[in-house]
Design an enzyme around this catalytic site. Structure first.
Site, PDB file in Angstrom:
ATOM      1  CE  LYS A   1      -3.938  -2.173   2.362  1.00 24.52           C
ATOM      2  NZ  LYS A   1      -3.152  -3.759   2.397  1.00 24.52           N
TER       3      LYS A   1
ATOM      4  CD  GLU B   1      -4.329  -3.733  -1.107  1.00 20.57           C
ATOM      5  OE1 GLU B   1      -3.523  -4.889  -1.082  1.00 20.57           O
ATOM      6  OE2 GLU B   1      -4.903  -3.559  -0.404  1.00 20.57           O
TER       7      GLU B   1
END
Length: 315
Positions: A125, A280
Protein backbone atom coordinates in the site's frame (compact mmCIF):
# COMPACT_ATOMS: atom_id res chain seq x y z
CA UNK A 1 18.15 -28.08 -15.56
CA UNK A 2 17.57 -29.37 -12.04
CA UNK A 3 17.50 -26.64 -9.41
CA UNK A 4 17.98 -26.86 -5.67
CA UNK A 5 15.07 -24.79 -4.32
CA UNK A 6 14.22 -23.64 -0.81
CA UNK A 7 10.93 -21.99 0.15
CA UNK A 8 10.59 -19.62 3.11
CA UNK A 9 6.93 -19.72 4.05
CA UNK A 10 4.42 -20.06 6.85
CA UNK A 11 3.81 -23.52 8.37
CA UNK A 12 2.95 -25.75 5.42
CA UNK A 13 0.54 -27.85 7.46
CA UNK A 14 -1.80 -24.88 7.89
CA UNK A 15 -2.23 -23.81 4.27
CA UNK A 16 -5.38 -24.29 2.20
CA UNK A 17 -3.93 -26.02 -0.83
CA UNK A 18 -7.02 -25.42 -2.97
CA UNK A 19 -6.19 -21.73 -3.27
CA UNK A 20 -2.58 -21.41 -2.15
CA UNK A 21 -0.21 -19.93 -4.73
CA UNK A 22 2.93 -21.09 -2.93
CA UNK A 23 1.65 -24.64 -3.08
CA UNK A 24 1.00 -24.25 -6.82
CA UNK A 25 4.61 -23.11 -7.29
CA UNK A 26 5.89 -26.08 -5.29
CA UNK A 27 3.82 -28.57 -7.32
CA UNK A 28 5.16 -27.13 -10.56
CA UNK A 29 8.78 -27.12 -9.31
CA UNK A 30 8.49 -30.76 -8.25
CA UNK A 31 6.91 -31.67 -11.60
CA UNK A 32 9.99 -30.22 -13.32
CA UNK A 33 12.33 -32.32 -11.18
CA UNK A 34 13.63 -29.55 -8.93
CA UNK A 35 14.71 -30.54 -5.41
CA UNK A 36 12.57 -28.84 -2.74
CA UNK A 37 13.40 -27.78 0.80
CA UNK A 38 11.25 -25.90 3.29
CA UNK A 39 11.75 -23.69 6.33
CA UNK A 40 9.79 -21.14 8.32
CA UNK A 41 11.28 -17.67 8.91
CA UNK A 42 11.84 -18.30 12.62
CA UNK A 43 14.54 -20.81 11.59
CA UNK A 44 16.69 -18.18 9.87
CA UNK A 45 20.15 -17.64 11.36
CA UNK A 46 22.86 -15.12 10.59
CA UNK A 47 26.26 -16.23 11.88
CA UNK A 48 29.51 -14.41 11.11
CA UNK A 49 28.00 -12.99 7.96
CA UNK A 50 26.61 -16.30 6.73
CA UNK A 51 22.87 -16.97 6.45
CA UNK A 52 21.63 -20.39 7.47
CA UNK A 53 18.32 -22.06 8.24
CA UNK A 54 16.99 -25.30 9.64
CA UNK A 55 15.58 -26.73 6.41
CA UNK A 56 13.63 -29.91 5.69
CA UNK A 57 13.54 -31.73 2.37
CA UNK A 58 10.00 -31.46 1.02
CA UNK A 59 7.75 -33.43 -1.28
CA UNK A 60 4.22 -32.27 -2.13
CA UNK A 61 1.04 -33.78 -3.56
CA UNK A 62 -2.29 -32.24 -4.44
CA UNK A 63 -4.27 -34.16 -1.82
CA UNK A 64 -6.25 -32.26 0.81
CA UNK A 65 -5.20 -33.38 4.29
CA UNK A 66 -2.14 -35.25 2.99
CA UNK A 67 -0.34 -32.66 0.90
CA UNK A 68 3.29 -32.85 2.05
CA UNK A 69 6.10 -34.96 3.49
CA UNK A 70 9.11 -33.52 5.31
CA UNK A 71 12.48 -35.02 6.19
CA UNK A 72 14.25 -34.35 9.53
CA UNK A 73 15.64 -30.78 9.66
CA UNK A 74 19.24 -30.03 8.82
CA UNK A 75 21.17 -26.80 9.38
CA UNK A 76 22.10 -25.52 5.92
CA UNK A 77 23.71 -22.40 4.51
CA UNK A 78 21.22 -20.79 2.13
CA UNK A 79 23.89 -20.13 -0.51
CA UNK A 80 23.81 -23.88 -1.16
CA UNK A 81 20.47 -23.35 -2.90
CA UNK A 82 20.05 -22.12 -6.46
CA UNK A 83 16.72 -20.44 -5.68
CA UNK A 84 14.96 -19.25 -2.53
CA UNK A 85 11.26 -18.41 -2.77
CA UNK A 86 10.30 -15.67 -0.31
CA UNK A 87 6.67 -16.64 0.28
CA UNK A 88 5.70 -15.95 3.89
CA UNK A 89 2.50 -13.99 4.36
CA UNK A 90 2.32 -10.60 6.06
CA UNK A 91 2.03 -8.99 8.62
CA UNK A 92 4.79 -6.87 7.22
CA UNK A 93 6.42 -6.19 10.58
CA UNK A 94 9.98 -5.91 11.87
CA UNK A 95 10.39 -9.69 11.79
CA UNK A 96 9.47 -9.68 8.09
CA UNK A 97 11.82 -6.76 7.44
CA UNK A 98 14.66 -8.54 9.26
CA UNK A 99 14.19 -11.64 7.10
CA UNK A 100 14.56 -9.49 3.97
CA UNK A 101 17.87 -8.14 5.32
CA UNK A 102 19.09 -11.72 5.86
CA UNK A 103 18.07 -12.85 2.38
CA UNK A 104 19.58 -9.77 0.80
CA UNK A 105 22.99 -11.04 1.94
CA UNK A 106 22.73 -14.15 -0.24
CA UNK A 107 21.22 -12.51 -3.32
CA UNK A 108 24.56 -12.40 -5.16
CA UNK A 109 24.98 -16.18 -4.95
CA UNK A 110 21.38 -17.39 -4.75
CA UNK A 111 18.42 -16.14 -6.76
CA UNK A 112 15.77 -14.90 -4.30
CA UNK A 113 12.24 -14.43 -5.67
CA UNK A 114 10.93 -11.80 -5.13
CA UNK A 115 14.04 -9.65 -4.60
CA UNK A 116 14.14 -9.19 -0.80
CA UNK A 117 15.38 -5.61 -0.85
CA UNK A 118 12.59 -4.60 -3.20
CA UNK A 119 10.00 -6.47 -1.12
CA UNK A 120 11.16 -4.50 1.90
CA UNK A 121 11.16 -1.17 0.08
CA UNK A 122 7.91 -1.65 -1.86
CA UNK A 123 5.18 -2.78 0.58
CA UNK A 124 1.77 -3.16 -1.05
CA UNK A 125 0.00 0.00 0.00
CA UNK A 126 3.08 2.25 -0.15
CA UNK A 127 4.65 1.20 -3.47
CA UNK A 128 1.34 1.81 -5.23
CA UNK A 129 1.46 5.51 -4.31
CA UNK A 130 4.32 5.96 -6.79
CA UNK A 131 1.59 5.80 -9.44
CA UNK A 132 -0.98 8.37 -8.25
CA UNK A 133 -2.32 8.82 -11.78
CA UNK A 134 -3.60 5.24 -11.64
CA UNK A 135 -5.14 5.39 -8.16
CA UNK A 136 -8.35 6.66 -6.57
CA UNK A 137 -7.98 9.64 -4.19
CA UNK A 138 -5.84 8.24 -1.37
CA UNK A 139 -4.65 9.51 2.01
CA UNK A 140 -2.09 7.80 4.28
CA UNK A 141 -2.10 9.19 7.79
CA UNK A 142 -3.22 8.70 11.39
CA UNK A 143 -4.05 12.38 11.86
CA UNK A 144 -7.73 12.83 12.76
CA UNK A 145 -8.00 16.29 11.21
CA UNK A 146 -6.63 15.07 7.88
CA UNK A 147 -9.04 12.14 7.81
CA UNK A 148 -12.01 14.37 8.67
CA UNK A 149 -11.09 16.76 5.85
CA UNK A 150 -10.70 13.86 3.38
CA UNK A 151 -14.06 12.44 4.47
CA UNK A 152 -15.75 15.82 4.13
CA UNK A 153 -14.44 16.11 0.57
CA UNK A 154 -15.26 12.59 -0.62
CA UNK A 155 -18.20 11.70 1.69
CA UNK A 156 -17.93 7.94 1.22
CA UNK A 157 -14.55 6.47 2.22
CA UNK A 158 -12.75 3.23 3.03
CA UNK A 159 -10.26 2.85 5.89
CA UNK A 160 -7.78 -0.03 6.13
CA UNK A 161 -4.46 -0.85 7.84
CA UNK A 162 -1.35 0.19 5.94
CA UNK A 163 0.25 -3.23 6.46
CA UNK A 164 -2.87 -5.38 6.54
CA UNK A 165 -3.62 -8.23 4.15
CA UNK A 166 -6.42 -10.53 3.04
CA UNK A 167 -9.11 -7.90 3.55
CA UNK A 168 -8.64 -7.76 7.31
CA UNK A 169 -9.93 -4.61 9.11
CA UNK A 170 -11.26 -2.93 5.94
CA UNK A 171 -14.16 -0.58 6.73
CA UNK A 172 -16.45 1.59 4.64
CA UNK A 173 -17.51 4.87 6.31
CA UNK A 174 -20.36 6.75 4.70
CA UNK A 175 -21.02 10.47 5.08
CA UNK A 176 -23.41 10.11 8.02
CA UNK A 177 -21.92 7.03 9.68
CA UNK A 178 -21.86 7.65 13.43
CA UNK A 179 -19.31 4.88 13.94
CA UNK A 180 -16.50 7.01 12.53
CA UNK A 181 -15.26 8.27 15.90
CA UNK A 182 -15.22 4.81 17.45
CA UNK A 183 -13.52 3.36 14.39
CA UNK A 184 -10.84 6.05 14.53
CA UNK A 185 -10.23 5.26 18.21
CA UNK A 186 -9.98 1.53 17.46
CA UNK A 187 -7.48 2.09 14.65
CA UNK A 188 -5.43 4.50 16.77
CA UNK A 189 -5.21 1.90 19.54
CA UNK A 190 -4.61 -1.13 17.33
CA UNK A 191 -2.18 0.17 14.71
CA UNK A 192 0.96 2.12 15.57
CA UNK A 193 1.66 3.07 11.97
CA UNK A 194 -0.42 5.23 9.65
CA UNK A 195 -3.39 3.73 7.82
CA UNK A 196 -4.90 4.08 4.36
CA UNK A 197 -8.00 6.15 3.62
CA UNK A 198 -9.42 6.00 0.10
CA UNK A 199 -12.45 7.27 -1.73
CA UNK A 200 -15.03 4.48 -1.85
CA UNK A 201 -15.39 3.01 -5.33
CA UNK A 202 -18.97 1.84 -6.04
CA UNK A 203 -17.59 -0.35 -8.85
CA UNK A 204 -16.38 -2.79 -6.18
CA UNK A 205 -19.84 -4.39 -6.28
CA UNK A 206 -18.89 -5.66 -9.75
CA UNK A 207 -15.63 -7.10 -8.48
CA UNK A 208 -12.09 -6.39 -7.38
CA UNK A 209 -9.88 -7.74 -10.14
CA UNK A 210 -6.65 -9.55 -9.24
CA UNK A 211 -4.23 -9.23 -12.15
CA UNK A 212 -0.98 -11.19 -12.06
CA UNK A 213 2.17 -9.93 -13.71
CA UNK A 214 5.20 -12.17 -14.25
CA UNK A 215 8.48 -10.32 -14.72
CA UNK A 216 6.47 -7.18 -15.50
CA UNK A 217 4.20 -8.74 -18.12
CA UNK A 218 0.51 -9.57 -17.87
CA UNK A 219 0.05 -13.28 -17.12
CA UNK A 220 -3.59 -13.74 -16.09
CA UNK A 221 -6.47 -12.35 -14.06
CA UNK A 222 -9.48 -13.30 -11.98
CA UNK A 223 -12.40 -11.10 -10.97
CA UNK A 224 -13.26 -11.45 -7.28
CA UNK A 225 -16.90 -10.60 -6.65
CA UNK A 226 -17.86 -9.75 -3.06
CA UNK A 227 -20.68 -11.46 -1.23
CA UNK A 228 -23.90 -9.44 -1.14
CA UNK A 229 -23.42 -8.62 2.54
CA UNK A 230 -19.70 -7.76 2.48
CA UNK A 231 -17.53 -4.90 1.20
CA UNK A 232 -14.51 -7.15 0.73
CA UNK A 233 -13.98 -9.30 -2.32
CA UNK A 234 -10.97 -11.30 -1.07
CA UNK A 235 -11.71 -14.98 -1.58
CA UNK A 236 -10.67 -15.73 2.01
CA UNK A 237 -13.52 -13.36 2.98
CA UNK A 238 -16.18 -15.02 0.85
CA UNK A 239 -15.51 -13.44 -2.54
CA UNK A 240 -16.40 -15.51 -5.62
CA UNK A 241 -13.92 -15.95 -8.50
CA UNK A 242 -15.03 -15.29 -12.06
CA UNK A 243 -13.29 -15.41 -15.43
CA UNK A 244 -12.38 -12.03 -16.86
CA UNK A 245 -10.50 -10.18 -19.58
CA UNK A 246 -8.45 -7.00 -19.35
CA UNK A 247 -10.05 -3.68 -20.21
CA UNK A 248 -8.13 -1.00 -22.09
CA UNK A 249 -7.55 0.84 -18.82
CA UNK A 250 -6.23 -2.30 -17.11
CA UNK A 251 -3.87 -2.92 -20.01
CA UNK A 252 -2.62 0.64 -19.59
CA UNK A 253 -2.05 0.01 -15.87
CA UNK A 254 -0.05 -3.16 -16.56
CA UNK A 255 2.04 -1.44 -19.22
CA UNK A 256 2.80 1.44 -16.86
CA UNK A 257 3.86 -0.83 -13.99
CA UNK A 258 5.88 -3.36 -15.97
CA UNK A 259 9.22 -1.52 -16.23
CA UNK A 260 9.22 -0.60 -12.51
CA UNK A 261 8.57 -4.23 -11.51
CA UNK A 262 11.34 -5.60 -13.74
CA UNK A 263 13.78 -2.96 -12.50
CA UNK A 264 13.12 -4.00 -8.89
CA UNK A 265 13.36 -7.75 -9.46
CA UNK A 266 9.70 -8.26 -8.55
CA UNK A 267 9.04 -11.30 -10.69
CA UNK A 268 5.69 -12.41 -9.24
CA UNK A 269 3.28 -9.55 -8.52
CA UNK A 270 -0.47 -9.36 -8.03
CA UNK A 271 -2.20 -6.03 -8.54
CA UNK A 272 -5.74 -5.13 -7.48
CA UNK A 273 -7.96 -3.03 -9.74
CA UNK A 274 -11.48 -1.75 -8.98
CA UNK A 275 -13.21 -0.16 -11.94
CA UNK A 276 -10.59 2.07 -13.54
CA UNK A 277 -8.38 2.36 -10.46
CA UNK A 278 -5.31 0.56 -9.17
CA UNK A 279 -5.61 0.06 -5.40
CA UNK A 280 -2.69 -2.22 -4.42
CA UNK A 281 0.52 -3.75 -5.77
CA UNK A 282 1.08 -7.04 -3.91
CA UNK A 283 4.73 -8.10 -3.78
CA UNK A 284 5.26 -9.89 -0.44
CA UNK A 285 3.33 -13.11 -1.05
CA UNK A 286 0.90 -12.58 -3.95
CA UNK A 287 -1.98 -14.98 -4.46
CA UNK A 288 -4.27 -15.86 -7.34
CA UNK A 289 -2.39 -18.55 -9.30
CA UNK A 290 -4.86 -21.36 -8.64
CA UNK A 291 -7.91 -19.09 -8.89
CA UNK A 292 -6.86 -17.94 -12.37
CA UNK A 293 -6.34 -21.51 -13.55
CA UNK A 294 -9.61 -22.68 -11.99
CA UNK A 295 -11.62 -20.18 -14.07
CA UNK A 296 -9.95 -21.30 -17.30
CA UNK A 297 -6.92 -19.01 -17.29
CA UNK A 298 -3.28 -19.87 -17.98
CA UNK A 299 -0.97 -21.96 -15.79
CA UNK A 300 0.87 -19.07 -14.15
CA UNK A 301 2.99 -21.35 -11.96
CA UNK A 302 4.54 -22.73 -15.16
CA UNK A 303 5.13 -19.21 -16.50
CA UNK A 304 6.88 -18.23 -13.27
CA UNK A 305 9.16 -21.26 -13.33
CA UNK A 306 9.99 -20.63 -16.98
CA UNK A 307 11.21 -17.17 -15.95
CA UNK A 308 13.09 -18.42 -12.87
CA UNK A 309 14.89 -21.09 -14.88
CA UNK A 310 15.84 -18.58 -17.55
CA UNK A 311 17.17 -16.12 -14.97
CA UNK A 312 19.14 -18.85 -13.20
CA UNK A 313 20.64 -20.02 -16.49
CA UNK A 314 21.70 -16.46 -17.31
CA UNK A 315 23.50 -15.90 -13.98
Amino acid sequence: MRLNVAVQMDPIGRINIKGDSTFALLLEAQKRGHALSYYTPDRLVQLDGRVLAGVEALSVRDVVGDHYTLSPPRRTELTEFDVVLLRQDPPFDLAYITSTHFLERIQGKTLVINDPGSVRNAPEKVFVTEFPQLMPPTLITRDLGEIKAFRAKHSDIVMKPLYGHGGGAVFRITKDDLNFGSLYDMFATTFREQWVVQKYLPAVKDGDKRIILVDGDYAGAVNRIPAADDLRSNMVRGGSPAATELTRRETEICTTLGPALRERGLLFVGIDVIGDYLTEINVTSPTGIRAVKNVGGPDIAALIWDKIEAKQKAR
